[in-house]
Design a protein around this motif. Structure first.
Motif, PDB file in Angstrom:
ATOM      1  N   MET A 143       0.583  -0.856  -0.044  1.00  0.00           N
ATOM      2  CA  MET A 143       0.515   0.109   0.378  1.00  0.00           C
ATOM      3  C   MET A 143       1.154   1.221  -0.162  1.00  0.00           C
ATOM      4  SD  MET A 143      -2.920   1.317  -0.003  1.00  0.00           S
ATOM      5  CE  MET A 143      -3.972  -0.568   0.419  1.00  0.00           C
ATOM      6  N   GLY A 144       2.053   1.133   0.972  1.00  0.00           N
ATOM      7  CA  GLY A 144       3.114   2.782   0.761  1.00  0.00           C
ATOM      8  C   GLY A 144       3.608   2.856  -0.338  1.00  0.00           C
ATOM      9  N   LEU A 145       3.753   1.371  -1.033  1.00  0.00           N
ATOM     10  CA  LEU A 145       5.153   2.064  -2.058  1.00  0.00           C
ATOM     11  C   LEU A 145       3.834   2.302  -3.431  1.00  0.00           C
ATOM     12  CD1 LEU A 145       7.229  -0.945  -2.272  1.00  0.00           C
ATOM     13  CD2 LEU A 145       7.348   1.462  -1.488  1.00  0.00           C
ATOM     14  N   GLY A 146       2.247   1.952  -3.321  1.00  0.00           N
ATOM     15  CA  GLY A 146       1.569   1.975  -4.453  1.00  0.00           C
ATOM     16  C   GLY A 146       1.376   3.559  -4.307  1.00  0.00           C
ATOM     17  N   LEU A 147       1.138   3.893  -2.715  1.00  0.00           N
ATOM     18  CA  LEU A 147       0.886   5.978  -2.480  1.00  0.00           C
ATOM     19  C   LEU A 147       2.241   6.015  -2.938  1.00  0.00           C
ATOM     20  CD1 LEU A 147      -0.591   4.859   0.681  1.00  0.00           C
ATOM     21  CD2 LEU A 147      -1.478   6.100  -1.764  1.00  0.00           C
ATOM     22  N   ALA A 148       3.463   6.097  -3.083  1.00  0.00           N
ATOM     23  CA  ALA A 148       4.078   6.503  -3.331  1.00  0.00           C
ATOM     24  C   ALA A 148       4.676   6.181  -5.194  1.00  0.00           C
ATOM     25  CB  ALA A 148       5.197   5.732  -3.141  1.00  0.00           C
ATOM     26  N   GLY A 149       4.593   5.675  -5.620  1.00  0.00           N
ATOM     27  CA  GLY A 149       4.260   5.063  -7.622  1.00  0.00           C
ATOM     28  C   GLY A 149       2.890   6.381  -7.251  1.00  0.00           C
ATOM     29  N   LEU A 150       1.947   6.186  -7.102  1.00  0.00           N
ATOM     30  CA  LEU A 150       0.844   7.742  -7.706  1.00  0.00           C
ATOM     31  C   LEU A 150       1.153   8.743  -7.802  1.00  0.00           C
ATOM     32  CD1 LEU A 150      -2.059   7.805  -8.237  1.00  0.00           C
ATOM     33  CD2 LEU A 150      -2.899   8.346  -5.869  1.00  0.00           C
ATOM     34  N   PHE A 151       2.308   9.719  -5.986  1.00  0.00           N
ATOM     35  CA  PHE A 151       2.919  10.896  -6.429  1.00  0.00           C
ATOM     36  C   PHE A 151       3.833  10.773  -7.490  1.00  0.00           C
ATOM     37  CE2 PHE A 151       6.540  13.222  -4.560  1.00  0.00           C
ATOM     38  CZ  PHE A 151       5.511  14.490  -4.316  1.00  0.00           C
ATOM     39  N   ILE A 152       4.790   9.744  -7.735  1.00  0.00           N
ATOM     40  CA  ILE A 152       6.082  10.222  -8.827  1.00  0.00           C
ATOM     41  C   ILE A 152       5.466   9.940 -10.261  1.00  0.00           C
ATOM     42  CG2 ILE A 152       7.830   8.809  -9.215  1.00  0.00           C
ATOM     43  CD1 ILE A 152       8.375   7.570  -6.994  1.00  0.00           C
TER      44      ILE A 152
END
Length: 267
Positions: A143-152
């Motif tokens: 979940m955390g990596l997915g949210l980071a990917g969304l921002f990136i």
């Protein structure tokens, strides 16, 4: 058209050389060059920045493939991290493209100018961060990596970049080794470029005053000219990088980038 194609060949040479010698993403070179070029060719003013960003992303598709292969063969790509980031990146890239479509062209140009100045300041003031290899990693879950990917993905599509200036700092914060951070960032550049290019093509499909050769906001003649020279030049300059005064080149380019960014930000 021939005049534009020849200029794009030169832009591709510059982007490839800087990418190979300094490890910079091509977007930070290509976008401002295309903004000035498209303005000079009297493209509709409100479409200039959107077309520059979209076209930049389309060129990254080709260059990122080579980078991914190189890092994968070296064994530095941690694919589980890539896949989790990519889930958010794809959604973010689509969001970034449609946010850019919604914006006025002048606002997008100013935002890119501010972004370029921040990148230049980072190059001038911040040294390469060394990760303490004794410290444990702190990589978030799916979940955390997915949210980071969304921002990136959103930021990368909005500014027409491959995401390295956003992905690498995040991964070093996660305490990954620099080689792994750069390799994962390179692997993430492909879904950013693919998703962003498709999204900009779809978002610009409704525009009726696009120049000939445009696929939505993606201007294919410029894509072809840049890719033809940036791809081979990146490989050549990477091999010659140990002979080049990289620290001096980096400072000179940062100063030029800051001036260009200031000009774009002020309008």
């Amino acid at each position: 058209m021939l005049h534009l194609f020849l200029i794009c060949l030169v832009v591709g040479v510059a982007a490839g050389m800087l990418a190979g010698a300094l490890g910079l993403g091509g977007g930070v070179v290509i976008v401002p060059a295309l903004i000035f070029l498209f303005h000079g060719l009297d493209f509709p003013p409100d479409l200039v920045a959107k077309m520059a960003v979209a076209t930049s992303l389309s060129t990254i598709i080709v260059t990122s493939i080579s980078a991914v292969r190189t890092h994968h063969r070296a064994g530095y790509v941690r694919w589980p991290v890539v896949w989790r980031l990519a889930a958010g990146i794809v959604l973010g890239a689509f969001a970034g493209a449609f946010i850019a479509d919604w914006m006025k062209g002048a606002l997008l140009t100013r935002l890119f100018g501010i972004f370029a100045m921040l990148v230049a300041l980072q190059m001038l003031l911040v040294g390469r961060r060394q990760v303490d290899e004794r410290a444990p990693e702190r990589v978030p879950g799916a979940m955390g990596l997915g949210l980071a990917g969304l921002f990136i993905g959103t930021g990368s599509a909005l500014f027409g970049i491959g995401g390295g200036s956003l992905t690498v700092p995040f991964l070093t914060w996660c305490r990954l080794k620099m080689q792994q951070a750069v390799a994962i960032s390179a692997a993430c550049g492909l879904p950013i470029a693919l998703s962003g290019t498709v999204a900009f093509a779809v978002a610009g499909w409704h525009q009726h005053n696009l120049p000939d050769g445009a696929l939505g906001y993606v201007y294919l003649p410029a894509t072809a000219g840049i890719v033809l020279t940036s791809f081979p030049m990146a490989r050549v300059s990477a091999r010659l990088s140990h002979r080049l005064p990289s620290a001096t080149l980096k400072k000179v380019f940062a100063l030029v980038l800051f001036i260009l960014g200031l000009k774009l930000a002020l309008g």
